[in-house]
Structures are given as C-alpha cells and as structure tokens.
Design a protein around this motif. Sequence first.
Motif, PDB file in Angstrom:
ATOM      1  N   GLU A 115       0.838  -1.196   0.000  1.00 39.69           N
ATOM      2  CA  GLU A 115       0.000   0.000   0.000  1.00 39.69           C
ATOM      3  C   GLU A 115       0.879   1.254   0.000  1.00 39.69           C
ATOM      4  OE1 GLU A 115      -3.621   0.782  -0.826  1.00 39.69           O
ATOM      5  OE2 GLU A 115      -2.745  -1.217  -0.651  1.00 39.69           O
ATOM      6  N   ASN A 116       1.942   1.188   0.788  1.00 44.00           N
ATOM      7  CA  ASN A 116       2.865   2.304   0.910  1.00 44.00           C
ATOM      8  C   ASN A 116       3.605   2.567  -0.388  1.00 44.00           C
ATOM      9  OD1 ASN A 116       2.812   3.731   3.211  1.00 44.00           O
ATOM     10  ND2 ASN A 116       4.072   2.294   4.378  1.00 44.00           N
ATOM     11  N   LYS A 117       4.090   1.484  -0.961  1.00 43.41           N
ATOM     12  CA  LYS A 117       4.945   1.582  -2.144  1.00 43.41           C
ATOM     13  C   LYS A 117       4.201   2.201  -3.321  1.00 43.41           C
ATOM     14  CE  LYS A 117       7.716  -1.976  -4.009  1.00 43.41           C
ATOM     15  NZ  LYS A 117       7.890  -3.423  -4.001  1.00 43.41           N
ATOM     16  N   ARG A 118       2.894   1.937  -3.345  1.00 46.41           N
ATOM     17  CA  ARG A 118       2.128   2.322  -4.519  1.00 46.41           C
ATOM     18  C   ARG A 118       2.140   3.829  -4.773  1.00 46.41           C
ATOM     19  NH1 ARG A 118      -3.838   0.289  -4.823  1.00 46.41           N
ATOM     20  NH2 ARG A 118      -4.191   2.346  -3.943  1.00 46.41           N
ATOM     21  N   ASN A 119       2.162   4.584  -3.717  1.00 45.72           N
ATOM     22  CA  ASN A 119       2.144   6.029  -3.908  1.00 45.72           C
ATOM     23  C   ASN A 119       3.516   6.665  -3.755  1.00 45.72           C
ATOM     24  OD1 ASN A 119      -0.567   6.005  -4.427  1.00 45.72           O
ATOM     25  ND2 ASN A 119      -1.071   6.098  -2.256  1.00 45.72           N
TER      26      ASN A 119
ATOM     27  N   ILE B 267      -3.411  14.038  -1.218  1.00 49.99           N
ATOM     28  CA  ILE B 267      -1.964  14.016  -1.011  1.00 49.99           C
ATOM     29  C   ILE B 267      -1.437  12.600  -1.131  1.00 49.99           C
ATOM     30  CG2 ILE B 267      -0.160  14.374   0.724  1.00 49.99           C
ATOM     31  CD1 ILE B 267      -1.693  16.839   1.622  1.00 49.99           C
ATOM     32  N   ASP B 268      -2.217  11.669  -0.597  1.00 52.57           N
ATOM     33  CA  ASP B 268      -1.842  10.271  -0.657  1.00 52.57           C
ATOM     34  C   ASP B 268      -1.781   9.784  -2.094  1.00 52.57           C
ATOM     35  OD1 ASP B 268      -1.134   8.552   1.389  1.00 52.57           O
ATOM     36  OD2 ASP B 268      -2.786   7.213   0.853  1.00 52.57           O
ATOM     37  N   GLU B 269      -2.813  10.127  -2.868  1.00 49.87           N
ATOM     38  CA  GLU B 269      -2.885   9.642  -4.242  1.00 49.87           C
ATOM     39  C   GLU B 269      -1.774  10.249  -5.097  1.00 49.87           C
ATOM     40  OE1 GLU B 269      -6.395  10.551  -6.547  1.00 49.87           O
ATOM     41  OE2 GLU B 269      -5.298   9.691  -8.242  1.00 49.87           O
ATOM     42  N   LEU B 270      -1.476  11.499  -4.849  1.00 49.99           N
ATOM     43  CA  LEU B 270      -0.449  12.164  -5.650  1.00 49.99           C
ATOM     44  C   LEU B 270       0.961  11.812  -5.182  1.00 49.99           C
ATOM     45  CD1 LEU B 270      -2.158  15.660  -5.817  1.00 49.99           C
ATOM     46  CD2 LEU B 270      -1.915  14.057  -7.710  1.00 49.99           C
ATOM     47  N   GLY B 271       1.037  11.176  -4.010  1.00 47.01           N
ATOM     48  CA  GLY B 271       2.345  10.775  -3.502  1.00 47.01           C
ATOM     49  C   GLY B 271       3.230  11.967  -3.175  1.00 47.01           C
TER      50      GLY B 271
END
Lengths: 177, 207, 209
Positions: A3-7, B202-206
């Motif tokens: 889950e972490n790596k994906r973003n 923010i999460d989706e855009l990383g």
Amino acid sequence: MKENKRNKYMNPYLAGFLMGILIILAYYFSGEGLGSSGGYRDIAFGTLNAIAPDYAQSNPFVSSHVGEGHNPTHTWLVYELLGVIFGAILSAAIFGRLKWSIGKAPHLTTKKRLYLALIGGILWGVGTQLGRGCTSGLVLSGIAVNSLSGYIGLVAIFGFGFIFAYIFKNIWLKTSK
Amino acid sequence: MIGPLYPQGLLNPEYNLLIGFLIGIGFGFLLEAAGFTNTRKLAGVFYGYDATVIKVFFTAAVTALLGLFIMHNMGIIDVTLTFYPKTFWIATLIGGAIMGLGFIIGGFCPGTSLSAAATGKIDAWVFIGGVMLGIFGFIFTYESLWEKLRGMGKMGKVDIAQWLGIREGIFIFLFVLLSVASFYVFQKWQDAWKNKLSKEDIDELGL
Amino acid sequence: MKKLDKIIIGILLLGGFVSIFLNDMLPYPHIKGPEELVYAVNQEGRYISTDEVAKMIMEKDPSLLLIDIRSPQEYEKFTLEGAMNIPADSLMNPANRDYLDQDVYTTVLFSNGSSAADEAWLMLKSYGYEGNKVMKGGLNEWYRTILKPIKPADEELTAELEKQYLFRKGAQIYFTGAQIIGNSAPKKASKPSKPIVKRKKKEVSGGCG
C-alpha cells in the motif's frame, strides 16, 4: 507494505536526469530524439497502407512514407514505443501499481472523464501532426539540440495549457459553488 | 567513434531498431516511476498543486542539452547530423495551442498515455483511441484543411541561440538558470497548496 | 530539499557554467590534415565559367542554384538573375545547409572576384558540404565576358573564339535588354523566392515530425 509503495514515486530530479541520459544515448547511437506522436503516426500510416494502399499513395501527407522501399511501421519510433509499453509495465509491476483504474479528479463522473479523454486525444492527434511533434519529440528532443522549434513548442503547449487550465479548471479542481 | 552512429552508416539497421526498443524501455520505466501515468499529477503542473512534471521535464531537457553540447565540443558527437527539427513557427504555434487544449481536456500527452494504458488506465486507452482518430482525421482532411497551414512559418533548421544572435553557451547557461528558478517557484506553489488538499489527495499524488 | 536533489541541481548548474566557455554547435570539419586540404584546393573541377552560367540561366535550367555570397547591400544593387543571397558570414548557419549541402542542384557561388567565393567553397568543403561550384572570375568576369564582351582581334580570331563571341553577344542582348549600343545599365535582376530544396542525402526521419 505494498500500500505504501504504490504512492511512492521516484525522485523527480533523478528521473529527469536519467531521462536526459537516455536522450543523449538515443542521439548518439541512432541520431534520433525520443518521440511518441511520430510512432502513432507511423502506425496510422501502416494501417492505412494495409487497408487502402491506393489512397495512401495518393495522399500527399502519407505518400512519402509508404510504397516501395518504405515500411511505415518498421521505424525506430515504433520500436521505441513498444519499449515504452514494456518499460511502463515493468515499473508498475515493481511498485505495485499494475491494476485497472481510471485517473480523474474525485468530483468528476467516470462517463465525463472518458468523454473528455476522447476529445483530448483527438485534439492531440491533430495538434501533433500540425505542429510536427509532441511534448517528447518536438519539445524535449528539440530543446536537447537547442532547436528553435522545440522552444516554440514549449511556450505554445505550456503557455496555452495554462490559459486553458484556467478556463476549464472545473475538470481538475473542485470549484466551490 | 564519432556519433551519431546510425546516420553515418556506422550501425546496422537491426541494431538501430534494437537500441530504439531498449531506450523505449528506459523511457517507459522512468515515465511510470516518476508518476506520469497519474493524470492528476500531470494536470497538477497547470494548477500548481504538483511540481513533479516541471522537475522531471526540465531536468531531462537541461541534462540532454548540456550533455550533447559538451559532447559536441569534445568531438564525441556531431549534433548537426542528428534529427534536428526544422522550424515552422506558425504551424508549431497553432499546433501547440491545440495540444495545450488537449492536455487540459484529456489529461495526458501521447507518451504518457501509452505508459498509462500499458499499466491499466482505462481513460488512457480511450485517449489513445482519440489520438488515432485525430491523426486519421488529419490525414483525410489534409489537402483541404491543413496542407497550407502546416508549411506556414518555414524557417528551416534554426538554432535558437543563433536566431537570438547570442553565443550558444550563454544561452544554455541562461536556460539552466531559468529551469532551476522554475523548480523553486513551482515547489513554493506546491507547498502553498498542501494545506488545501485533502489527505486522500496528497496520498494519491504521492506528495 | 533532499541531498539527491541538491546534487543533481548542482550538476546542472555546473554544466551550465562550463557551457559559457564552449563553442557553438557547428558541423564538424571533414578535412583532416594539410594533404587533404591541398588536394581540395587544387581541384579545378570546382570552377564553372561565366559562359556556362549564362547558358544555364538563358535556358532556364531548373538545376541551377545561384548563390550570391556578397553583402545584402551589394546584392540589392546588382546580382545575377534568380540568385539568392547568403552572405559569406552566414554560410555556416544551419538554416542554409539545405541549399549548400545537397546533390539535387548545381549550386554556384559567386562574389565580385574569385577569391571570396573560393574561400567560401573551401570552408564548405572542409565541413563536408558537397555539390558546390565557384563561378570563375566572379561578377567582374561576368561583366567583362557577358555584359560587355570584347570582340577578339582579327588576327587571333579562330572559329571557336568567334562562336564564343557570338554566344556572348547573344547573352549580352539577353541580359542587358537588347541594346546594341552596349552602355546601358544592366536591368535589375528579378529577386527569386527561395526555391524549395529537397536534400537527397541520408537524413534521419525524426522524432514526431
């Protein structure tokens, strides 16, 4: 963990730096700049030539790319695009991003997003052929050799992009009403 | 050997295509790894909430420009023998405006859409369908609509520094400074957005 | 800002700084060493006579591409019919490469005398540009042979010289506008639009074009 790596995305400066090295290599070995829309165009030419060779021969835009001694789909750019497909899948697999989805701002409906993607695509199809290239082939590769056309493309695409972004801001931003 | 190899007949055509394929793999990998398959990240550059595109794009352009310029001066590659785009300023300006509109409406450009489609973005498939429709439409209406316009503003192979009448090295130095300045400005803009974006965004855009 | 960011931006700035001291991106020279240079200089084949040029102009030979390498001011005052102007100092401009390095046209360089065009030819040659010729004697010779041909003295008049003289007389009428009196100013040559030259040399198909 996944889950972490994906973003997590690559450091943008590093990605850009490596991309720059690739452009240098492309120029050194093949004398070519990285391009995309040229490959799409080659595929369109090839398709047209297979379905209606007579028409392809008679159209002045197509004729110099087809006919004897020319294989419109056997070009550097088409092979490069094949590589892009593999490369993207490889990276997505490593970072766990390989899944069916639709990218859009949350407030936009799926149907609307797909319509807009289609219209945007058509505009790119026309714009690249008229302007002789896209963000990679015209602008990125053009700037790499300091060609005036690359800088004109940069100013045109991004300059008008900012203007249209303001006009159509409700596509990407949730405007409070 | 002094490059470019293929245009001078120093590389056989099969290897040339193989190299195109390998370079494509690298290009596709980097596009995906940098987040260019995420259409919201791409659009972010135009609204300021995501500076990734500016950073990747200008770093790539400046790296390639500096690399080729220095290599040319060292006698490693004759840049004048490479694919050197000819300038048709009117056609490119109008084409660029159409592409700019397409960018905002469609959310991709041709290269990024291919990477996105390969990794499962359905909207990218639709976008590519649109690009092909657009190209076919252009071909079919070429003689009646575009032929004249496409040749307008013909200037030949023009180097921007020569066109401006300044030394190439000076121009390149200024372009590097401008790029680094744009990194700073867009980073500030992105920072200013941070409080306004939701946690999911923010999460989706990383970011 | 991360460390990696700083390193990469630092590399770019350093590269930009180094660039200030480097030379423009001109084509690489193709002549290496003095022997090749001497050989090139001694190639008589680079010359074309004013008679031949006059004949090609009068026959409207489509393969002829005349290039006036003098200054635009001189070009404005007088030039040859159909000639385009590429001043000597902008010969190496990449925009002009399509005219100066191709094998479709007979490109003829000319200046007032021979030497400026000769120098230009040598420079182009040294950068590997092919397909150019020099009009021998330049515009001075043109004036002497075509615009004001002198009748050879009777004692040395051979059939060949007479033929040449008759041709020149015809050319004089063509270029000056049929005055037999012979002291009228040459009519102003019509300025051409730049012809479209298709290079036949191997060229890269290119990016997105």
